[in-house]
Design a protein around this motif. Structure first.
Motif, short mmCIF file in Angstrom:
data_model
loop_
_atom_site.label_atom_id
_atom_site.label_comp_id
_atom_site.label_asym_id
_atom_site.label_seq_id
_atom_site.Cartn_x
_atom_site.Cartn_y
_atom_site.Cartn_z
N PHE A 97 71.78 -10.26 81.95
CA PHE A 97 71.23 -11.10 80.90
C PHE A 97 72.18 -11.16 79.70
CE2 PHE A 97 67.29 -9.84 83.11
CZ PHE A 97 66.89 -11.11 83.50
N ARG A 98 72.80 -10.03 79.38
CA ARG A 98 73.76 -9.99 78.29
C ARG A 98 74.92 -10.94 78.56
NH1 ARG A 98 76.74 -5.33 79.12
NH2 ARG A 98 78.47 -6.62 79.72
N SER A 99 75.44 -10.93 79.76
CA SER A 99 76.55 -11.81 80.12
C SER A 99 76.14 -13.27 80.12
CB SER A 99 77.12 -11.41 81.48
OG SER A 99 77.67 -10.12 81.42
N LEU A 100 74.95 -13.56 80.62
CA LEU A 100 74.47 -14.94 80.63
C LEU A 100 74.27 -15.47 79.22
CD1 LEU A 100 71.92 -14.83 83.60
CD2 LEU A 100 74.15 -16.00 83.54
N ILE A 101 73.68 -14.67 78.37
CA ILE A 101 73.43 -15.11 77.00
C ILE A 101 74.74 -15.24 76.24
CG2 ILE A 101 73.05 -13.00 75.65
CD1 ILE A 101 70.65 -15.93 75.77
N PHE A 102 75.71 -14.39 76.55
CA PHE A 102 77.04 -14.53 75.94
C PHE A 102 77.64 -15.86 76.34
CE2 PHE A 102 81.60 -14.44 76.43
CZ PHE A 102 82.01 -14.06 75.16
N MET A 103 77.53 -16.21 77.63
CA MET A 103 78.11 -17.46 78.12
C MET A 103 77.45 -18.68 77.47
SD MET A 103 80.45 -18.88 79.84
CE MET A 103 81.09 -17.50 80.74
N VAL A 104 76.15 -18.65 77.31
CA VAL A 104 75.45 -19.76 76.66
C VAL A 104 75.93 -19.90 75.20
CG1 VAL A 104 73.19 -20.61 75.87
CG2 VAL A 104 73.44 -19.65 78.17
N GLY A 105 76.05 -18.79 74.50
CA GLY A 105 76.55 -18.84 73.12
C GLY A 105 77.98 -19.35 73.05
N TRP A 106 78.80 -18.90 73.98
CA TRP A 106 80.20 -19.34 74.03
C TRP A 106 80.26 -20.84 74.30
CZ3 TRP A 106 83.50 -21.30 77.84
CH2 TRP A 106 84.86 -21.26 77.54
N LEU A 107 79.44 -21.32 75.23
CA LEU A 107 79.42 -22.75 75.55
C LEU A 107 78.93 -23.59 74.38
CD1 LEU A 107 78.23 -22.68 79.26
CD2 LEU A 107 80.50 -23.32 78.41
N SER A 108 78.03 -23.03 73.58
CA SER A 108 77.60 -23.78 72.39
C SER A 108 78.76 -23.95 71.41
CB SER A 108 76.39 -23.11 71.72
OG SER A 108 76.75 -21.89 71.12
N CYS A 109 79.61 -22.95 71.32
CA CYS A 109 80.81 -23.07 70.48
C CYS A 109 81.79 -24.09 71.07
CB CYS A 109 81.51 -21.72 70.35
SG CYS A 109 80.66 -20.56 69.27
N VAL A 110 81.94 -24.07 72.37
CA VAL A 110 82.83 -25.04 73.02
C VAL A 110 82.30 -26.46 72.77
CG1 VAL A 110 83.64 -25.88 75.27
CG2 VAL A 110 83.69 -23.42 74.74
N TYR A 111 80.99 -26.63 72.85
CA TYR A 111 80.38 -27.93 72.57
C TYR A 111 80.73 -28.40 71.15
CZ TYR A 111 76.82 -31.41 71.53
OH TYR A 111 76.17 -32.55 71.14
N ILE A 112 80.60 -27.52 70.18
CA ILE A 112 80.93 -27.86 68.79
C ILE A 112 82.40 -28.26 68.68
CG2 ILE A 112 81.17 -26.93 66.45
CD1 ILE A 112 78.66 -25.17 67.13
N ALA A 113 83.27 -27.51 69.32
CA ALA A 113 84.71 -27.81 69.27
C ALA A 113 85.02 -29.15 69.91
CB ALA A 113 85.49 -26.69 69.95
N VAL A 114 84.43 -29.42 71.06
CA VAL A 114 84.67 -30.69 71.76
C VAL A 114 84.18 -31.86 70.90
CG1 VAL A 114 83.99 -32.08 73.75
CG2 VAL A 114 84.72 -29.71 74.06
N ARG A 115 82.98 -31.72 70.33
CA ARG A 115 82.46 -32.78 69.46
C ARG A 115 83.40 -33.01 68.28
NH1 ARG A 115 77.08 -34.30 69.13
NH2 ARG A 115 78.00 -35.72 67.60
N ALA A 116 83.93 -31.93 67.71
CA ALA A 116 84.86 -32.06 66.58
C ALA A 116 86.14 -32.77 67.00
CB ALA A 116 85.16 -30.69 66.00
N PHE A 117 86.69 -32.39 68.14
CA PHE A 117 87.93 -33.03 68.63
C PHE A 117 87.70 -34.51 68.92
CE2 PHE A 117 89.67 -28.76 69.79
CZ PHE A 117 90.84 -28.88 69.04
N LEU A 118 86.57 -34.85 69.49
CA LEU A 118 86.29 -36.25 69.83
C LEU A 118 86.06 -37.09 68.57
CD1 LEU A 118 83.99 -35.83 72.95
CD2 LEU A 118 86.41 -36.45 72.89
#
Length: 131
Positions: free
Chosen positions: A108-129
């Motif tokens: 669960f720790r690893s899954l929740i880490f991945m979801v948080g990391w992906l939310s950051c990636v989403y923010i970065a992608v939106r910023a780049f676009l």
């Protein structure tokens, strides 16, 4: 104020809160603080104290990454309010991460880490676009 910045302010405190909890657990485990060689003493920790120390280190790393994508979003032309959902998701993940760490729920720790990391990636992608 956009949620992106409110979340940044809140998660800034997480490593320090975990440091206080970890300090209490370290004292409870070894009955003293070795202020001359704290890292050596920390390396000897086991159980929940060691996991809280690891969660604290991870909180610092997550804070750096989230700070970077927040700055990236701020300096892009993306509407910061549109990133509120991703920011709140990141915050929820950062609240759950040390809890799962302390409870030794590695999957669960690893899954929740991945979801948080992906939310950051989403923010970065939106910023780049938006540039």
């Amino acid at each position: 104020m956009p949620a992106l910045f409110v979340v940044l302010f809140i998660v800034t405190f997480f490593p320090m809160i975990l440091a206080f909890i970890g300090g209490y657990l370290r004292y409870k485990q070894v009955d003293k603080f070795d202020n001359r060689h704290p890292r050596e003493q920390q390396a000897e920790l086991t159980g929940v104290a060691a996991r809280i120390l690891a969660a604290q280190k991870n909180a610092w790393e997550a804070l750096i990454f989230y700070s970077a994508v927040t700055l990236l979003a701020f300096y892009s032309s993306v509407n910061l309010r549109e990133l509120s959902g991703a920011a709140i998701l990141f915050l929820a993940c950062r609240v759950l991460h040390p809890i799962f760490y302390a409870l030794d729920l590695a999957l669960f720790r690893s899954l929740i880490f991945m979801v948080g990391w992906l939310s950051c990636v989403y923010i970065a992608v939106r910023a780049f676009l938006a540039v």
